[in-house]
Write a protein that holds these residues in place. Sequence first.
Motif, PDB file in Angstrom:
ATOM      1  N   SER A  39       0.829  -1.211   0.000  1.00  0.00           N
ATOM      2  CA  SER A  39       0.000   0.000   0.000  1.00  0.00           C
ATOM      3  C   SER A  39       0.863   1.259   0.000  1.00  0.00           C
ATOM      4  O   SER A  39       0.454   2.297  -0.527  1.00  0.00           O
ATOM      5  N   CYS A  43       0.464   4.464  -2.540  1.00  0.00           N
ATOM      6  CA  CYS A  43       0.357   5.846  -2.076  1.00  0.00           C
ATOM      7  C   CYS A  43       1.475   6.718  -2.640  1.00  0.00           C
ATOM      8  O   CYS A  43       1.240   7.876  -2.986  1.00  0.00           O
ATOM      9  N   ASN A  95      -6.518  11.333   1.260  1.00  0.00           N
ATOM     10  CA  ASN A  95      -6.590  10.017   0.621  1.00  0.00           C
ATOM     11  C   ASN A  95      -5.368   9.156   0.945  1.00  0.00           C
ATOM     12  O   ASN A  95      -5.489   7.938   1.091  1.00  0.00           O
ATOM     13  N   THR A  98      -5.522   7.919   4.919  1.00  0.00           N
ATOM     14  CA  THR A  98      -6.551   6.900   5.098  1.00  0.00           C
ATOM     15  C   THR A  98      -6.288   5.724   4.173  1.00  0.00           C
ATOM     16  O   THR A  98      -6.437   4.565   4.566  1.00  0.00           O
ATOM     17  N   GLY A  99      -5.895   6.006   2.949  1.00  0.00           N
ATOM     18  CA  GLY A  99      -5.661   4.954   1.967  1.00  0.00           C
ATOM     19  C   GLY A  99      -4.515   4.042   2.334  1.00  0.00           C
ATOM     20  O   GLY A  99      -4.591   2.827   2.125  1.00  0.00           O
ATOM     21  N   PHE A 103      -5.800   0.452   2.341  1.00  0.00           N
ATOM     22  CA  PHE A 103      -5.248  -0.368   1.255  1.00  0.00           C
ATOM     23  C   PHE A 103      -4.413  -1.515   1.834  1.00  0.00           C
ATOM     24  O   PHE A 103      -4.503  -2.654   1.391  1.00  0.00           O
ATOM     25  N   CYS A 119      -9.959  -2.668  -5.358  1.00  0.00           N
ATOM     26  CA  CYS A 119     -10.135  -1.253  -4.982  1.00  0.00           C
ATOM     27  C   CYS A 119     -10.147  -0.364  -6.215  1.00  0.00           C
ATOM     28  O   CYS A 119     -10.966   0.566  -6.323  1.00  0.00           O
ATOM     29  N   SER A 144     -10.710   8.675  -3.653  1.00  0.00           N
ATOM     30  CA  SER A 144     -11.635   8.408  -2.548  1.00  0.00           C
ATOM     31  C   SER A 144     -12.473   7.171  -2.790  1.00  0.00           C
ATOM     32  O   SER A 144     -12.767   6.420  -1.846  1.00  0.00           O
ATOM     33  N   VAL A 147     -10.380   4.242  -1.840  1.00  0.00           N
ATOM     34  CA  VAL A 147     -10.207   4.153  -0.390  1.00  0.00           C
ATOM     35  C   VAL A 147     -11.471   3.590   0.262  1.00  0.00           C
ATOM     36  O   VAL A 147     -11.406   2.726   1.134  1.00  0.00           O
TER      37      VAL A 147
END
Length: 189
Positions: A39, A43, A95, A98-99, A103, A119, A144, A147
């Motif tokens: 993840s 990102c 994003n 949180t992602g 993720f 996703c 979003s 996510v």
Amino acid sequence: SAIDHERARQAIRQFRLENRVWRWRQALLGQEVKFHWGSLLCCLLLALVHGLAATDFPGLRSAWILRSNSALAGEWWRIFTAMALHADLAHLLANLTTGFLLFGLAMGKIGGGCGLLACYLAGALGNVLGLVIHPKPYEGLGASGMVMAALGLITMPPFATWKAHPSMLRQLSKGVLAGGLLFVLLGLN
């Protein structure tokens, strides 16, 4: 030491007896919580695209943003590319923070490639729904949808356990409720 060994064993045994029904900490049916560090790469890629679109390639934003008129006129790739763009640094950071967590948990739950693909496709489906629901002309961008798809993946128990466990209806309702409340907290603005 040998002198404290038996007292330590008794203390541990007593602790386990007293904390046997700790209701705040429960095992999830059929699930082990794993985190996939892939993840972080996802990102970093989103941050790189944002940086490139903001500085080096300003035309990237206009070519990738989801514009309803363009997408409906045949530029279908915008449904997929708009997820890599963000309105500003605050949108990107929301994003990413949180992602990264969601993720990682989703990818850890169902596998790195499958989790990220699920996703991504759910984010694309969210963009398609945005085209249908929003009045025209409409512009959309951001990860979003991806996510929130990761949130859905981690809050629901695996399909294989749906019929195998007697309390599955309760587990499903807990997952739906928890995911719904987190969606309201994180996804609606």
